[in-house]
Design an enzyme around this catalytic site. Sequence first.
Site, PDB file in Angstrom:
ATOM      1  N   ASP A  31     -11.998 -10.300  -0.899  1.00 32.54           N
ATOM      2  CA  ASP A  31     -13.307 -10.344  -0.245  1.00 32.54           C
ATOM      3  C   ASP A  31     -14.202  -9.348  -0.963  1.00 32.54           C
ATOM      4  O   ASP A  31     -13.715  -8.389  -1.556  1.00 32.54           O
ATOM      5  CB  ASP A  31     -13.249 -10.110   1.276  1.00 32.54           C
ATOM      6  CG  ASP A  31     -12.552  -8.834   1.724  1.00 32.54           C
ATOM      7  OD1 ASP A  31     -12.471  -7.869   0.926  1.00 32.54           O
ATOM      8  OD2 ASP A  31     -12.095  -8.776   2.878  1.00 32.54           O
ATOM      9  N   GLU A  77       0.801  -1.237   0.000  1.00 30.98           N
ATOM     10  CA  GLU A  77       0.000   0.000   0.000  1.00 30.98           C
ATOM     11  C   GLU A  77       0.831   1.282   0.000  1.00 30.98           C
ATOM     12  O   GLU A  77       0.601   2.180   0.820  1.00 30.98           O
ATOM     13  CB  GLU A  77      -0.979  -0.012   1.186  1.00 30.98           C
ATOM     14  CG  GLU A  77      -1.914  -1.203   1.168  1.00 30.98           C
ATOM     15  CD  GLU A  77      -2.922  -1.212   2.320  1.00 30.98           C
ATOM     16  OE1 GLU A  77      -2.829  -0.349   3.202  1.00 30.98           O
ATOM     17  OE2 GLU A  77      -3.788  -2.107   2.319  1.00 30.98           O
ATOM     18  N   HIS A 102     -10.137  -6.170  -2.416  1.00 33.69           N
ATOM     19  CA  HIS A 102     -11.212  -5.882  -1.454  1.00 33.69           C
ATOM     20  C   HIS A 102     -12.294  -5.137  -2.240  1.00 33.69           C
ATOM     21  O   HIS A 102     -12.206  -3.927  -2.433  1.00 33.69           O
ATOM     22  CB  HIS A 102     -10.686  -5.035  -0.293  1.00 33.69           C
ATOM     23  CG  HIS A 102      -9.662  -5.742   0.534  1.00 33.69           C
ATOM     24  ND1 HIS A 102      -9.954  -6.888   1.249  1.00 33.69           N
ATOM     25  CD2 HIS A 102      -8.347  -5.497   0.752  1.00 33.69           C
ATOM     26  CE1 HIS A 102      -8.872  -7.303   1.880  1.00 33.69           C
ATOM     27  NE2 HIS A 102      -7.880  -6.480   1.592  1.00 33.69           N
ATOM     28  N   GLU A 129      -6.007 -10.809  -1.355  1.00 33.70           N
ATOM     29  CA  GLU A 129      -6.823 -10.587  -0.144  1.00 33.70           C
ATOM     30  C   GLU A 129      -8.302 -10.506  -0.518  1.00 33.70           C
ATOM     31  O   GLU A 129      -9.041  -9.650  -0.025  1.00 33.70           O
ATOM     32  CB  GLU A 129      -6.400  -9.297   0.564  1.00 33.70           C
ATOM     33  CG  GLU A 129      -4.922  -9.242   0.896  1.00 33.70           C
ATOM     34  CD  GLU A 129      -4.498  -7.997   1.674  1.00 33.70           C
ATOM     35  OE1 GLU A 129      -5.378  -7.271   2.181  1.00 33.70           O
ATOM     36  OE2 GLU A 129      -3.290  -7.758   1.764  1.00 33.70           O
ATOM     37  N   ASN A 154       2.185  -5.081  -3.218  1.00 32.74           N
ATOM     38  CA  ASN A 154       0.801  -5.456  -2.924  1.00 32.74           C
ATOM     39  C   ASN A 154      -0.028  -4.210  -2.596  1.00 32.74           C
ATOM     40  O   ASN A 154       0.424  -3.345  -1.833  1.00 32.74           O
ATOM     41  CB  ASN A 154       0.828  -6.394  -1.693  1.00 32.74           C
ATOM     42  CG  ASN A 154      -0.472  -7.112  -1.424  1.00 32.74           C
ATOM     43  OD1 ASN A 154      -1.009  -7.785  -2.312  1.00 32.74           O
ATOM     44  ND2 ASN A 154      -0.988  -6.994  -0.207  1.00 32.74           N
TER      45      ASN A 154
END
Length: 379
Positions: free
Chosen positions: A278, A169, A246, A276, A210
């Site tokens: 979701d 990030e 996400h 990740e 990432n």
Amino acid sequence: MHLPSSLVLLAASLSMGMDAGKGKGNGKNCKGLDVLAKKAGLKYFGSATDSPGQRERAGYEEVYPQYDQIMWESGEFSQTTPTNGQKWLFVEPTRGVFNYTEGDIVTSLAKKHGMYLRCHALVWHSQLAPWVEETTWTADELRQVIVDHVTKVAGYWKGQCYAWDVVNEALNEDGTYRESVFYNVLGEEYIKLAFETAAKVDPKAKLYYNDYNLEWPSAKTEGAQRIVKMLQDEGIKVDGVGLQAHLVAESHPTLDQHIDAIKGFADLGVEVALTELDIRLTVPANASNLAMQKEAYKNVVGACVQVDGCIGVTLWDFYDPFSWVPYVFNTEGAALLWFEDFSKHPAYDGVVEALTNKTSKGKGKGKGKGAKRATLWNA
Ligand code: XIL
């Protein structure tokens, strides 16, 4: 509750029965997601998991056996990522004092069950130990702090990580650099230093940049491409880009948008993973938002299957109660594939469809570098 409870119980007991005793997904009749993912040409389908007692798990101790059966035994997953235990806050809470206890819980379970391990995350502005942010550093001092941290932490897990998220990030939404303590003192040099150090310490681990919101083309995806090119131009090892994924059910990207974003990275010669995944929805879950969620899961997993270079998918846990989403996004939740009662979301079938060639074909197929697996897709 979205279904009558008798149906839910029936579904849960059927799925447990079907999954039981199939080992690590290599069983002949096993139809776990990982088995399907491997058939579709991916390296793995996985789920992040946390150590017992961490925030999202507190109070759920009685369901751990059922959870653990799916996580480790069912054949659904062959990869994991420790959700929290390897973060700076846990591993170097005080300068020079390293503690691997939390991280070891999940990394040793991964080893025990023969799963791929993605390690997460070496240099990140969040869940950082307070001492890093509270000190006024000279450039030389902060360089040393980064080198020491990466050397110790990547060194401790050397040889165990399929991949490391080396920098997490670093970007703002407009593609500029986030003003973290690392950037403010060192500029983009901190990214080079982190990758250079990780490459020296654990040369076999795949080194990833990432970030979130990289799943459709934007100024931010261009920023991430810029980071990859910067490292490549300097001859610094960079192997992959992690798309955290996400996502939001009610406003999800199309299959082609995902394909374009993934190709944008794959064309630089690095691998891509959904790290990740979701897909949250505005609670309560109902037939309509669950249908959107199904479509969203199908699109993003389908794009990964269709584009050469996208090597695997990691859910950010698989069981709704253990999701970070309700803690961070007030009115949202139900972002994963298993409900609280262990019945599966409709989106589970969306993932199965994506992994078994039942998804619509995007423009990834049959074109350019990004197209392979044609034989599988035509089978
Ligand atoms: C989240 C965890 O799931 C939570 O348990 C924790 O409290 C906060 O962090 N991007 C990342 C992950 O890279 O490490 C974050 O995980 C979610 C966003």
